[in-house]
Scaffold this active site. Structure first.
Site, PDB file in Angstrom:
ATOM      1  N   TYR A 283      -3.254   8.729  13.457  1.00  0.00           N
ATOM      2  CA  TYR A 283      -3.830   7.495  12.925  1.00  0.00           C
ATOM      3  C   TYR A 283      -5.300   7.715  12.549  1.00  0.00           C
ATOM      4  O   TYR A 283      -5.731   7.393  11.435  1.00  0.00           O
ATOM      5  CB  TYR A 283      -3.695   6.361  13.950  1.00  0.00           C
ATOM      6  CG  TYR A 283      -4.527   5.147  13.631  1.00  0.00           C
ATOM      7  CD1 TYR A 283      -4.179   4.299  12.581  1.00  0.00           C
ATOM      8  CD2 TYR A 283      -5.669   4.842  14.369  1.00  0.00           C
ATOM      9  CE1 TYR A 283      -4.954   3.182  12.277  1.00  0.00           C
ATOM     10  CE2 TYR A 283      -6.442   3.732  14.074  1.00  0.00           C
ATOM     11  CZ  TYR A 283      -6.086   2.908  13.025  1.00  0.00           C
ATOM     12  OH  TYR A 283      -6.868   1.813  12.727  1.00  0.00           O
TER      13      TYR A 283
ATOM     14  N   LEU B 108       0.807  -1.216   0.000  1.00  0.00           N
ATOM     15  CA  LEU B 108       0.000   0.000   0.000  1.00  0.00           C
ATOM     16  C   LEU B 108       0.844   1.272   0.000  1.00  0.00           C
ATOM     17  O   LEU B 108       0.334   2.352  -0.274  1.00  0.00           O
ATOM     18  CB  LEU B 108      -0.987   0.010   1.178  1.00  0.00           C
ATOM     19  CG  LEU B 108      -2.373  -0.564   0.826  1.00  0.00           C
ATOM     20  CD1 LEU B 108      -2.304  -2.055   0.611  1.00  0.00           C
ATOM     21  CD2 LEU B 108      -3.409  -0.218   1.875  1.00  0.00           C
TER      22      LEU B 108
ATOM     23  N   TYR C 106     -12.054  -1.146   5.597  1.00  0.00           N
ATOM     24  CA  TYR C 106     -12.264  -1.094   7.045  1.00  0.00           C
ATOM     25  C   TYR C 106     -11.745   0.210   7.624  1.00  0.00           C
ATOM     26  O   TYR C 106     -10.661   0.667   7.272  1.00  0.00           O
ATOM     27  CB  TYR C 106     -11.564  -2.282   7.726  1.00  0.00           C
ATOM     28  CG  TYR C 106     -12.108  -3.593   7.221  1.00  0.00           C
ATOM     29  CD1 TYR C 106     -13.254  -4.151   7.782  1.00  0.00           C
ATOM     30  CD2 TYR C 106     -11.522  -4.239   6.137  1.00  0.00           C
ATOM     31  CE1 TYR C 106     -13.796  -5.317   7.286  1.00  0.00           C
ATOM     32  CE2 TYR C 106     -12.063  -5.415   5.629  1.00  0.00           C
ATOM     33  CZ  TYR C 106     -13.197  -5.944   6.208  1.00  0.00           C
ATOM     34  OH  TYR C 106     -13.744  -7.093   5.706  1.00  0.00           O
TER      35      TYR C 106
END
Length: 300
Positions: A124, A36, A98
Site C-alpha cells: 500500500y 480509478l 492525498y
C-alpha cells in the site's frame, strides 16, 4: 469555478463535498462515474467535465489486502493519479491529491517532515509513493497532502470499530507500540478548502508553487491511547451502552497482520501551518467533536 471531486462517497470525499461548497461548483463523482481502475474512462471524465480543479479523494485503502492485490493497488494508487495529473496538465487544472504516512518505514525517532526520504514497508505504501512520484513527474500544478490515521463519523474506520467492539466486549486488546496522530476526515476537508483557496489566489497572481504538505492533527498517541480516548469520551457522552472498561496494551507482534505497519507514523505539520497560516488542532479535541456528531445523530 468548477471542481471535479473523485471518491465522493469515501470518508474524506464525503466531507470535501461539503467543505468545498463555498468555493464553486462541485462535480462529485463516485466509482461508477469515474473509476480509478479504468484509466481511459478517467481521461475521458477529466476532458468531459473540464474542471478548474481536480480533487482526488479516491484511493485503494485496503492495506492488508494490497499485499495480495498488488496490481490493483498500483493501478488505483499509482497509475490513476499519474493519468489524472497528465489529463489535468492538458486542461490547465490544479490537482489536489492525498497521500499517507505509510510512505515511511517508521524507524525515525521524531516526526517525519516532507523532506525525509520515503521507504515504504508495505505494498500500500509503495503504491501511494509511486502515485506521488507520477504526479510530480507530470509537470502538473499540484498540492499533495500526506495524512495519517484517518477516521470519521461515517464509513469503516478505527473509531467506528472501537465503538462497536466496546459495546460487544468487556475487554479489548489494542496495539500500543505504534504511534501517530489520529486525523478527522472533516479536518482534512476543511483544511483542504483553505489550502485550495490560497493556492488559487497564488496561481492568479503568478506566485504559485506546487507543494507537498503534511496534514494531520497535532499531538500524538498510540492505537491503544486512541481506543482508550474513544471509550472514555463515549462513556462521558453516554451515547451508547458500553460493556467495555478494560483496554489492554499489546505489542504489534501479538497481533500479526499481512502488511507490516510503521512504528512511527507522526508527520510534522510546520510547513503547512506556516505557509497557509493555520494551526492544526490537538487530535483529542477533534476526536471529541467528531464523537459529539455521532452522539447527536444517535439522540435525534
Amino acid at each position: 469555478m468548477k471542481m471535479l471531486l473523485t471518491g465522493c462517497n469515501g470518508q474524506v470525499g464525503w466531507e470535501l463535498a461539503r467543505a468545498l461548497l463555498p468555493l464553486g461548483e462541485i462535480i462529485a463523482v463516485n466509482r461508477t462515474q469515474a473509476d480509478l481502475a479504468d484509466l481511459d474512462g478517467l481521461r475521458h471524465a477529466v476532458q468531459k467535465y473540464n474542471a478548474d480543479v481536480i480533487v482526488n479523494a479516491a484511493a485503494y485503502t485496503a492495506v492488508d489486502k494490497a499485499e495480495t492485490e498488488k496490481d490493483l493497488a498500483f493501478l488505483i494508487n499509482a497509475e490513476a493519479p499519474g493519468v489524472l495529473a497528465e489529463a489535468a496538465k492538458k486542461t490547465g487544472a490544479l490537482l489536489i491529491h492525498y497521500s499517507t504516512d505509510y510512505v515511511f518505514d517508521g524507524t525515525k525517532t521524531s516526526a517525519y517532515t516532507e523532506d525525509d526520504v520515503p521507504n515504504p514497508v508495505n505494498i500500500y505504501g509503495q503504491s501511494k509513493l509511486a502515485g506521488e512520484q507520477a504526479i510530480q513527474a507530470s509537470g502538473v500544478d499540484y498540492m499533495m497532502l500526506r495524512t495519517s490515521w484517518v477516521y470519521a463519523a461515517r464509513g469503516h474506520n478505527f473509531l467506528k470499530s472501537i465503538l462497536r467492539l466496546a459495546a460487544e466486549r468487556e475487554e479489548l486488546n489494542i496495539v500500543a507500540d505504534q504511534i501517530g496522530s489520529p486525523t478527522w476526515a472533516r479536518l482534512i476537508a476543511e483544511t483542504t478548502a483553505h489550502i485550495l483557496r490560497q493556492s488559487l489566489l497564488e496561481r492568479r497572481e503568478g506566485g504559485f508553487n506546487s507543494g507537498l504538505y503534511n496534514l494531520t492533527s497535532a499531538g500524538e498517541t498510540s492505537w491503544h491511547g486512541f481506543a482508550r480516548m474513544i471509550v472514555d469520551v463515549a462513556q462521558q457522552q453516554q451515547n451508547q451502552a458500553l460493556k467495555n472498561h478494560t483496554i489492554n496494551p499489546i505489542a504489534t507482534t501479538a497481533y500479526p497482520l499481512p502488511a507490516k505497519r510503521p512504528a512511527n507514523s507522526r508527520l510534522a505539520t510546520g510547513r503547512l501551518e506556516q505557509h497557509f497560516g493555520l494551526k492544526m488542532p490537538a487530535w483529542d479535541q477533534a476526536l471529541t467533536l467528531c464523537m459529539k456528531d455521532i452522539a447527536d445523530s444517535v439522540h435525534h
